[in-house]
Enzyme design. Structure first.
Site, mmCIF file in Angstrom:
data_model
loop_
_atom_site.group_PDB
_atom_site.id
_atom_site.type_symbol
_atom_site.label_atom_id
_atom_site.label_comp_id
_atom_site.label_asym_id
_atom_site.label_seq_id
_atom_site.Cartn_x
_atom_site.Cartn_y
_atom_site.Cartn_z
ATOM 1 N N TYR A 58 0.912 -1.181 0.036
ATOM 2 C CA TYR A 58 -0.180 -0.237 -0.123
ATOM 3 C C TYR A 58 0.746 1.211 0.116
ATOM 4 O O TYR A 58 1.635 1.298 0.764
ATOM 5 C CB TYR A 58 -1.163 0.451 0.985
ATOM 6 C CG TYR A 58 -1.974 -0.928 1.346
ATOM 7 C CD1 TYR A 58 -2.475 -1.488 0.438
ATOM 8 C CD2 TYR A 58 -2.399 -1.156 2.270
ATOM 9 C CE1 TYR A 58 -3.384 -3.057 0.680
ATOM 10 C CE2 TYR A 58 -3.196 -2.668 2.939
ATOM 11 C CZ TYR A 58 -3.955 -3.439 1.514
ATOM 12 O OH TYR A 58 -4.200 -4.309 1.477
ATOM 13 N N PHE A 224 -19.855 1.659 -0.621
ATOM 14 C CA PHE A 224 -21.194 1.668 -1.393
ATOM 15 C C PHE A 224 -22.388 1.664 -0.033
ATOM 16 O O PHE A 224 -23.318 2.911 0.037
ATOM 17 C CB PHE A 224 -21.552 1.365 -2.427
ATOM 18 C CG PHE A 224 -22.931 1.409 -3.128
ATOM 19 C CD1 PHE A 224 -22.606 2.099 -3.815
ATOM 20 C CD2 PHE A 224 -24.141 0.650 -2.499
ATOM 21 C CE1 PHE A 224 -24.172 2.489 -4.789
ATOM 22 C CE2 PHE A 224 -25.004 0.827 -3.339
ATOM 23 C CZ PHE A 224 -25.167 1.759 -4.714
#
Length: 332
Positions: A58, A224
């Site tokens: 990352y 979402f």
């Protein structure tokens, strides 16, 4: 706050952890700010989210450096998990499971994290060129050396299995059976959410039967299910959702009934309850060995997510979640 066991090694962590990836990888670069990210990690720890989940890829590397700045001050407050096995190149990611590399990567992660031991060291992806037993054996040697406390495996994603026609997570379970013969698996990390429940069929039962912890990745469906995204809003080019089949404007609009259902349930629990907390409570309700690991870039979301552990869903709530329409993607 209740504390839960992860795996056979009897390691404990909070029921809701913090996925640190969005702070420096895969999501909108313009919103990734170091000082704000540090405040977010501290806020998560203050709220009881002791598990900090990161990986050397990352950034690459910058996410571990960020977590390390927090660990330098608050190592006793945190259960740190990082990953090995993927290298980031120019526009591509490749697996590297060679034993020598794994050991060097661990030492580098320890330096970046500013700690002398990693609580959970996860194999991000198996290297197709190296028998997984060899990679896992090298990781087990790190446990013997006192550099790592327990080992975990990240599951192969759902879309890869769907394309190949294989049973979902079939390959992951085969890997787990193989590495379990070398050294105990303490945790498995895989996607699990209201709109991605596939792990419930075989992978979660495999873990439960063996006392293996389950780290539920993307429990809010890449944001979402929080109800904070607007269909057609668009994403920055470097954001993974810009290429995700569930995040086209058409599919985001088509999937709004799922968010509306979570919002109805949240409203029954009071004005301070959010759709995200309902989604996380549902994940936690899949078993005592399940730990949700939502990502967050802001203090507000980290604290809200941590508070989901206090939300108890009723039988009616769970039945309503089960009745929500399945998620649609552009492949459908």
């Amino acid at each position: 706050m209740e504390r839960r066991t992860i795996g056979a090694a009897a390691l404990e962590t909070g029921a809701v952890g913090l996925g640190c990836m969005p702070m420096s990888w895969a999501y909108s670069t313009s919103q990734q700010r170091g000082d704000r990210s540090l405040r977010t990690v501290h806020a998560a720890l203050d709220a009881g989210s002791t598990l900090l989940d990161t990986a050397d890829m990352y950034g690459p590397f910058t996410n571990e450096l960020l977590v390390g700045r927090v660990l330098k001050e608050r190592r006793r407050d945190a259960f740190v998990s990082t990953k090995v096995g993927l290298l980031v190149g120019d526009q591509h990611v490749v697996a590297n499971g060679r034993p020598g590399y794994v050991k060097r990567a661990c030492d580098a992660s320890l330096r970046r994290l500013q700690t002398d031991v990693i609580d959970l060291y996860q194999l991000h992806r198996a290297d197709p060129e190296v028998p997984v037993e060899e990679t896992w054996g090298a990781m087990a040697e790190l446990v013997g050396a006192g550099k790592v406390r327990a080992l975990g495996l990240c599951a192969v994603g759902a879309r890869a299995s769907r394309r190949s026609g294989a049973h979902l997570y079939e390959g992951t379970i085969r890997q787990l059976e193989r590495v379990q013969q070398v050294f105990p698996v303490s945790a498995v990390q895989a996607e699990l959410s209201v709109w991605s429940p596939d792990a419930l069929e075989r992978l979660l039962p495999w873990c439960e039967a063996r006392g293996v912890g389950f780290l539920a990745a993307m429990p809010l469906g890449n944001g979402f299910l929080s109800g904070t995204l607007t269909p057609g809003q668009g994403f920055e080019p470097d954001d993974v959702r810009a290429r995700h089949p569930r995040f086209t404007a058409e599919m985001m609009a088509a999937n709004q009934p799922a968010v509306a259902g979570l919002r109805r349930i949240a409203e029954r629990h009071g004005p301070d309850t959010t759709p995200a907390q309902v989604a996380l409570a549902w994940v936690l309700g899949r078993g005592r060995h399940v730990v949700a690991v939502p990502g967050a870039k802001r203090e507000r979301w980290a604290v809200e997510n941590a508070d989901a552990v206090r939300l108890a869903l009723s039988a009616r709530d769970v039945a309503e979640v089960a009745g929500l329409p399945p998620a649609r993607g552009s492949w459908d």
